[in-house]
Motif scaffolding. Structure first.
Motif, PDB file in Angstrom:
ATOM      1  N   GLN A   6       0.838  -1.191   0.000  1.00 36.04           N
ATOM      2  CA  GLN A   6       0.000   0.000   0.000  1.00 36.04           C
ATOM      3  C   GLN A   6       0.874   1.242   0.000  1.00 36.04           C
ATOM      4  O   GLN A   6       1.948   1.264   0.590  1.00 36.04           O
ATOM      5  N   CYS A  23      -3.268   0.202  -3.575  1.00 39.79           N
ATOM      6  CA  CYS A  23      -2.981  -1.152  -3.120  1.00 39.79           C
ATOM      7  C   CYS A  23      -2.551  -1.947  -4.351  1.00 39.79           C
ATOM      8  O   CYS A  23      -3.307  -2.009  -5.336  1.00 39.79           O
ATOM      9  N   GLN A  33     -10.765  -6.375  -0.714  1.00 43.89           N
ATOM     10  CA  GLN A  33     -11.562  -5.651   0.257  1.00 43.89           C
ATOM     11  C   GLN A  33     -10.771  -4.474   0.808  1.00 43.89           C
ATOM     12  O   GLN A  33      -9.551  -4.537   0.916  1.00 43.89           O
ATOM     13  N   TRP A  34     -11.503  -3.441   1.181  1.00 47.30           N
ATOM     14  CA  TRP A  34     -10.921  -2.290   1.870  1.00 47.30           C
ATOM     15  C   TRP A  34     -11.548  -2.194   3.255  1.00 47.30           C
ATOM     16  O   TRP A  34     -12.773  -2.328   3.407  1.00 47.30           O
ATOM     17  N   ARG A  36     -11.339   0.025   7.163  1.00 48.93           N
ATOM     18  CA  ARG A  36     -10.847   1.148   7.945  1.00 48.93           C
ATOM     19  C   ARG A  36     -10.763   0.705   9.400  1.00 48.93           C
ATOM     20  O   ARG A  36     -11.693   0.066   9.923  1.00 48.93           O
ATOM     21  N   PHE A  63     -13.984   3.585  -4.715  1.00 46.13           N
ATOM     22  CA  PHE A  63     -13.080   2.443  -4.786  1.00 46.13           C
ATOM     23  C   PHE A  63     -13.020   1.966  -6.232  1.00 46.13           C
ATOM     24  O   PHE A  63     -14.046   1.839  -6.888  1.00 46.13           O
ATOM     25  N   SER A  72      -5.705  -1.741  -6.815  1.00 46.46           N
ATOM     26  CA  SER A  72      -6.951  -1.078  -6.433  1.00 46.46           C
ATOM     27  C   SER A  72      -6.611   0.274  -5.832  1.00 46.46           C
ATOM     28  O   SER A  72      -5.485   0.486  -5.351  1.00 46.46           O
ATOM     29  N   LEU A  74      -8.326   3.741  -3.523  1.00 46.67           N
ATOM     30  CA  LEU A  74      -9.385   4.329  -2.697  1.00 46.67           C
ATOM     31  C   LEU A  74      -9.204   5.840  -2.769  1.00 46.67           C
ATOM     32  O   LEU A  74      -8.148   6.351  -2.399  1.00 46.67           O
ATOM     33  N   TYR A  87      -6.146   2.638   6.878  1.00 48.41           N
ATOM     34  CA  TYR A  87      -6.862   2.024   5.767  1.00 48.41           C
ATOM     35  C   TYR A  87      -6.081   0.816   5.289  1.00 48.41           C
ATOM     36  O   TYR A  87      -4.901   0.912   4.963  1.00 48.41           O
ATOM     37  N   CYS A  89      -6.051  -2.664   2.744  1.00 47.13           N
ATOM     38  CA  CYS A  89      -6.624  -3.494   1.701  1.00 47.13           C
ATOM     39  C   CYS A  89      -6.339  -4.946   2.076  1.00 47.13           C
ATOM     40  O   CYS A  89      -5.397  -5.244   2.816  1.00 47.13           O
TER      41      CYS A  89
END
Lengths: 111, 114
Positions: A6, A23, A33-34, A36, A63, A72, A74, A87, A89
């Motif tokens: 990341q 990511c 998936q993300w 927090r 996203f 990916s 965000l 955050y 991933c």
């Protein structure tokens, strides 16, 4: 084990600014998936992306899943202090959906 | 809704001591997991279970043991604690029947080994 990198590691911005967190992996994700995570708490799922090129929006959070499903992003629009947190991933593998987590991006939004 | 409950929240251990971190979920989830999170980092999988009586190693199992005698409970045992085991431990659970692979995490157990 799939490695998820990341960037950036840390981000400190002022309220109202926009930001993007990335990511990346050398392997193809089946899904991503993300999460927090706020201090003193466990990670909370924000979104799952499955299809290459997919874009999902969650209020001010956008996203995106790369076309090749190896990356990916965000994007947060008009960040607020409540967006502060770590955050993460994560990619699920195997029938038990074991999650492999990225290294995390720590975001601080100040007034 | 209790969800995933972990105890204790905080614990200080001396080197060589042993202890058990408790995890219970009330969602009738088959899959349960133990992760550890070192400061500022992501989570690493220690052990997981796909159902009562079935456990398997994750990425960093050394120094830990687990058992799964019931669907609800998934305790993590630390034998001969070492400073390298100072970390935050998260238990999580998931139902294979749920779409989207939603995993629910507990609030964490902070462990310091001195």
């Amino acid at each position: 084990t799939q490695l998820l990198e990341q960037s950036p590691q840390f981000l400190s911005i002022q309220e109202g600014e926009n930001l993007t967190v990335y990511c990346n992996s050398s392997s193809v994700f089946s899904s991503l998936q993300w999460y927090r995570q706020e201090p003193g708490e466990g990670p909370v799922l924000l979104v799952t992306v499955v299809t290459g090129g997919e874009v999902k929006k969650l209020k001010r959070l956008t996203f995106q899943f790369g076309d090749a499903r190896k990356d990916s992003s965000l994007h947060i629009t008009a960040a607020q202090p409540g967006d502060t947190g770590l955050y993460l991933c994560a990619s699920a593998t195997g029938t038990a959906s074991k999650l492999t987590f990225g290294t995390g991006t720590r975001l601080q939004v100040t007034l | 809704n209790a969800g995933v409950t972990q105890t204790p929240k905080f614990r200080i251990l001396k080197i060589g001591q042993s202890m058990t971190l408790q995890c219970a979920q009330d969602m009738n989830h088959n899959y349960m997991y133990w992760y550890r999170q070192d400061p500022g980092m992501g989570l690493k999988l220690i052990y997981y279970s796909v159902g009562a009586g079935i456990t398997d190693k994750g990425e960093v199992p050394n120094g830990y043991n687990v058992s799964r005698s019931t669907t609800e409970d998934f305790p993590l045992r630390l034998e001969l604690a070492a400073p390298s085991q100072t970390s935050v431990y998260f238990c999580a659970s998931r139902s294979p029947a749920l779409s989207g692979n939603t995993i629910y995490f507990g609030e964490g157990s902070w462990l310091t080994v001195v």
